[in-house]
Design a protein around this motif. Sequence first.
Motif, PDB file in Angstrom:
ATOM      1  N   ALA A  95     125.066  50.617 -24.356  1.00 53.55           N
ATOM      2  CA  ALA A  95     125.310  51.726 -23.382  1.00 53.55           C
ATOM      3  C   ALA A  95     124.083  51.662 -22.504  1.00 53.55           C
ATOM      4  CB  ALA A  95     125.183  53.065 -24.214  1.00 53.55           C
ATOM      5  N   LEU A  96     124.422  51.684 -21.141  1.00 56.03           N
ATOM      6  CA  LEU A  96     123.506  51.770 -20.121  1.00 56.03           C
ATOM      7  C   LEU A  96     123.236  53.079 -19.645  1.00 56.03           C
ATOM      8  CD1 LEU A  96     124.523  48.237 -18.153  1.00 56.03           C
ATOM      9  CD2 LEU A  96     122.701  48.600 -19.798  1.00 56.03           C
ATOM     10  N   SER A  97     121.992  53.634 -19.268  1.00 59.79           N
ATOM     11  CA  SER A  97     121.983  55.031 -18.856  1.00 59.79           C
ATOM     12  C   SER A  97     120.744  54.904 -17.858  1.00 59.79           C
ATOM     13  CB  SER A  97     121.584  55.735 -20.036  1.00 59.79           C
ATOM     14  OG  SER A  97     122.601  56.019 -20.836  1.00 59.79           O
ATOM     15  N   LEU A  98     121.185  55.883 -16.935  1.00 59.27           N
ATOM     16  CA  LEU A  98     120.014  55.945 -15.793  1.00 59.27           C
ATOM     17  C   LEU A  98     119.041  56.709 -16.241  1.00 59.27           C
ATOM     18  CD1 LEU A  98     118.957  55.726 -12.903  1.00 59.27           C
ATOM     19  CD2 LEU A  98     120.362  57.728 -12.337  1.00 59.27           C
ATOM     20  N   ILE A  99     117.600  56.495 -16.126  1.00 63.04           N
ATOM     21  CA  ILE A  99     116.578  57.068 -16.614  1.00 63.04           C
ATOM     22  C   ILE A  99     115.687  57.596 -15.192  1.00 63.04           C
ATOM     23  CG2 ILE A  99     114.676  57.316 -18.162  1.00 63.04           C
ATOM     24  CD1 ILE A  99     116.819  57.139 -19.761  1.00 63.04           C
ATOM     25  N   LYS A 100     115.731  58.607 -15.088  1.00 68.49           N
ATOM     26  CA  LYS A 100     114.854  59.017 -13.850  1.00 68.49           C
ATOM     27  C   LYS A 100     113.493  58.852 -14.216  1.00 68.49           C
ATOM     28  CE  LYS A 100     118.114  60.698 -11.177  1.00 68.49           C
ATOM     29  NZ  LYS A 100     118.198  60.851  -9.702  1.00 68.49           N
ATOM     30  N   ASP A 101     112.726  58.552 -13.201  1.00 66.80           N
ATOM     31  CA  ASP A 101     111.037  58.370 -13.340  1.00 66.80           C
ATOM     32  C   ASP A 101     110.877  57.336 -14.603  1.00 66.80           C
ATOM     33  OD1 ASP A 101     110.608  60.273 -11.307  1.00 66.80           O
ATOM     34  OD2 ASP A 101     110.726  61.796 -12.435  1.00 66.80           O
ATOM     35  N   GLY A 102     111.710  56.293 -14.585  1.00 65.41           N
ATOM     36  CA  GLY A 102     111.411  55.347 -15.821  1.00 65.41           C
ATOM     37  C   GLY A 102     110.064  54.743 -15.970  1.00 65.41           C
ATOM     38  N   SER A 103     109.565  54.446 -14.637  1.00 62.46           N
ATOM     39  CA  SER A 103     108.201  53.825 -14.762  1.00 62.46           C
ATOM     40  C   SER A 103     107.132  54.517 -15.109  1.00 62.46           C
ATOM     41  CB  SER A 103     107.889  53.147 -13.385  1.00 62.46           C
ATOM     42  OG  SER A 103     107.996  54.367 -12.426  1.00 62.46           O
ATOM     43  N   VAL A 104     107.471  55.787 -14.831  1.00 60.88           N
ATOM     44  CA  VAL A 104     106.291  56.673 -15.404  1.00 60.88           C
ATOM     45  C   VAL A 104     106.485  57.023 -16.810  1.00 60.88           C
ATOM     46  CG1 VAL A 104     105.359  59.121 -15.091  1.00 60.88           C
ATOM     47  CG2 VAL A 104     106.279  58.017 -13.015  1.00 60.88           C
ATOM     48  N   ILE A 105     107.598  57.070 -17.377  1.00 56.04           N
ATOM     49  CA  ILE A 105     107.689  57.300 -18.874  1.00 56.04           C
ATOM     50  C   ILE A 105     107.218  56.010 -19.555  1.00 56.04           C
ATOM     51  CG2 ILE A 105     109.446  57.547 -20.776  1.00 56.04           C
ATOM     52  CD1 ILE A 105     110.888  59.152 -18.827  1.00 56.04           C
ATOM     53  N   GLY A 106     107.584  54.985 -18.721  1.00 63.36           N
ATOM     54  CA  GLY A 106     107.100  53.421 -19.303  1.00 63.36           C
ATOM     55  C   GLY A 106     105.546  53.502 -19.590  1.00 63.36           C
ATOM     56  N   ALA A 107     104.743  53.877 -18.309  1.00 61.05           N
ATOM     57  CA  ALA A 107     103.347  53.724 -18.466  1.00 61.05           C
ATOM     58  C   ALA A 107     102.810  54.730 -19.262  1.00 61.05           C
ATOM     59  CB  ALA A 107     102.839  54.252 -17.023  1.00 61.05           C
ATOM     60  N   ALA A 108     103.503  55.973 -19.557  1.00 68.53           N
ATOM     61  CA  ALA A 108     102.965  56.848 -20.571  1.00 68.53           C
ATOM     62  C   ALA A 108     103.045  56.237 -21.954  1.00 68.53           C
ATOM     63  CB  ALA A 108     103.812  58.185 -20.659  1.00 68.53           C
ATOM     64  N   LEU A 109     104.201  55.491 -22.475  1.00 66.86           N
ATOM     65  CA  LEU A 109     104.488  54.906 -23.465  1.00 66.86           C
ATOM     66  C   LEU A 109     103.497  53.724 -23.960  1.00 66.86           C
ATOM     67  CD1 LEU A 109     108.344  54.862 -23.945  1.00 66.86           C
ATOM     68  CD2 LEU A 109     106.854  56.320 -25.267  1.00 66.86           C
ATOM     69  N   ALA A 110     103.223  53.166 -22.890  1.00 64.73           N
ATOM     70  CA  ALA A 110     102.209  52.138 -22.917  1.00 64.73           C
ATOM     71  C   ALA A 110     100.650  52.423 -23.161  1.00 64.73           C
ATOM     72  CB  ALA A 110     102.316  51.238 -21.676  1.00 64.73           C
ATOM     73  N   CYS A 111     100.266  53.476 -22.583  1.00 62.46           N
ATOM     74  CA  CYS A 111      99.098  54.195 -22.737  1.00 62.46           C
ATOM     75  C   CYS A 111      99.089  54.721 -24.351  1.00 62.46           C
ATOM     76  CB  CYS A 111      98.780  55.313 -21.859  1.00 62.46           C
ATOM     77  SG  CYS A 111      98.521  54.806 -20.193  1.00 62.46           S
ATOM     78  N   LEU A 112     100.135  55.238 -24.840  1.00 66.37           N
ATOM     79  CA  LEU A 112     100.355  55.894 -26.246  1.00 66.37           C
ATOM     80  C   LEU A 112      99.984  54.760 -27.372  1.00 66.37           C
ATOM     81  CD1 LEU A 112     100.723  58.226 -28.313  1.00 66.37           C
ATOM     82  CD2 LEU A 112     103.247  57.400 -27.996  1.00 66.37           C
ATOM     83  N   LEU A 113     100.685  53.715 -26.902  1.00 67.91           N
ATOM     84  CA  LEU A 113     100.396  52.323 -27.740  1.00 67.91           C
ATOM     85  C   LEU A 113      99.284  51.720 -27.736  1.00 67.91           C
ATOM     86  CD1 LEU A 113     104.186  50.635 -26.916  1.00 67.91           C
ATOM     87  CD2 LEU A 113     103.304  51.752 -29.351  1.00 67.91           C
ATOM     88  N   ALA A 114      98.738  51.558 -26.544  1.00 77.12           N
ATOM     89  CA  ALA A 114      97.210  51.179 -26.385  1.00 77.12           C
ATOM     90  C   ALA A 114      96.452  51.943 -27.195  1.00 77.12           C
ATOM     91  CB  ALA A 114      96.989  50.892 -24.968  1.00 77.12           C
ATOM     92  N   ASP A 115      96.616  53.353 -27.195  1.00 79.80           N
ATOM     93  CA  ASP A 115      95.493  54.238 -27.683  1.00 79.80           C
ATOM     94  C   ASP A 115      95.811  54.125 -29.151  1.00 79.80           C
ATOM     95  OD1 ASP A 115      93.819  56.478 -27.617  1.00 79.80           O
ATOM     96  OD2 ASP A 115      95.465  57.694 -28.587  1.00 79.80           O
ATOM     97  N   ARG A 116      96.942  53.888 -30.073  1.00 78.30           N
ATOM     98  CA  ARG A 116      97.265  53.815 -31.180  1.00 78.30           C
ATOM     99  C   ARG A 116      96.732  52.570 -31.902  1.00 78.30           C
ATOM    100  NH1 ARG A 116     103.093  56.277 -32.725  1.00 78.30           N
ATOM    101  NH2 ARG A 116     102.416  58.529 -32.317  1.00 78.30           N
ATOM    102  N   GLN A 117      96.927  51.433 -31.205  1.00 80.27           N
ATOM    103  CA  GLN A 117      96.247  50.307 -31.401  1.00 80.27           C
ATOM    104  C   GLN A 117      94.699  50.052 -31.665  1.00 80.27           C
ATOM    105  OE1 GLN A 117      98.045  47.149 -28.910  1.00 80.27           O
ATOM    106  NE2 GLN A 117      99.758  47.133 -30.047  1.00 80.27           N
ATOM    107  N   SER A 118      93.999  51.056 -30.844  1.00 87.45           N
ATOM    108  CA  SER A 118      92.595  51.053 -30.751  1.00 87.45           C
ATOM    109  C   SER A 118      91.918  51.913 -31.875  1.00 87.45           C
ATOM    110  CB  SER A 118      91.993  51.672 -29.331  1.00 87.45           C
ATOM    111  OG  SER A 118      92.487  53.010 -29.307  1.00 87.45           O
ATOM    112  N   LEU A 119      92.838  52.621 -32.553  1.00 83.84           N
ATOM    113  CA  LEU A 119      92.429  53.330 -33.711  1.00 83.84           C
ATOM    114  C   LEU A 119      91.905  52.671 -34.990  1.00 83.84           C
ATOM    115  CD1 LEU A 119      94.670  56.447 -33.530  1.00 83.84           C
ATOM    116  CD2 LEU A 119      92.574  56.197 -32.771  1.00 83.84           C
TER     117      LEU A 119
END
Length: 119
Positions: A95-119
């Motif tokens: 299922a392909l779906s349009l995600i508005k502001d996907g780059s912003v969401i992706g950046a937020a997820l990347a920050c979250l993952l990076a933060d979790r890995q530094s713990l």
Amino acid sequence: QYVLETVMGLPAGTSTLAERRLVQRVTTLISTRSARLYATGLATLIGRRPDLISATTPNRIAVGINGSLFEWYPQYAERMATTLKHHLPADYNIALSLIKDGSVIGAALACLLADRQSL
């Protein structure tokens, strides 16, 4: 006509029907190639991640896509879907779906993952 006059700078009313049809054909070929390349890369990623298929939703994968081509270009999403069906097993339900502001969401997820890995 708009593309020839506005983008290409031809004087208004000087393009022929044959020229306009040629521009239309070339843009269709380019956009089709783009959709196929995009979907082929996506199919490769999906094929390398069998863990994406869960026992509760067998062979169903949801893919969020950001971008104006996917959102606005005629038949772009359909061309992607057709290419995915060509490359993946027949029982895969993508299922392909349009995600508005996907780059912003992706950046937020990347920050979250990076933060979790530094713990």
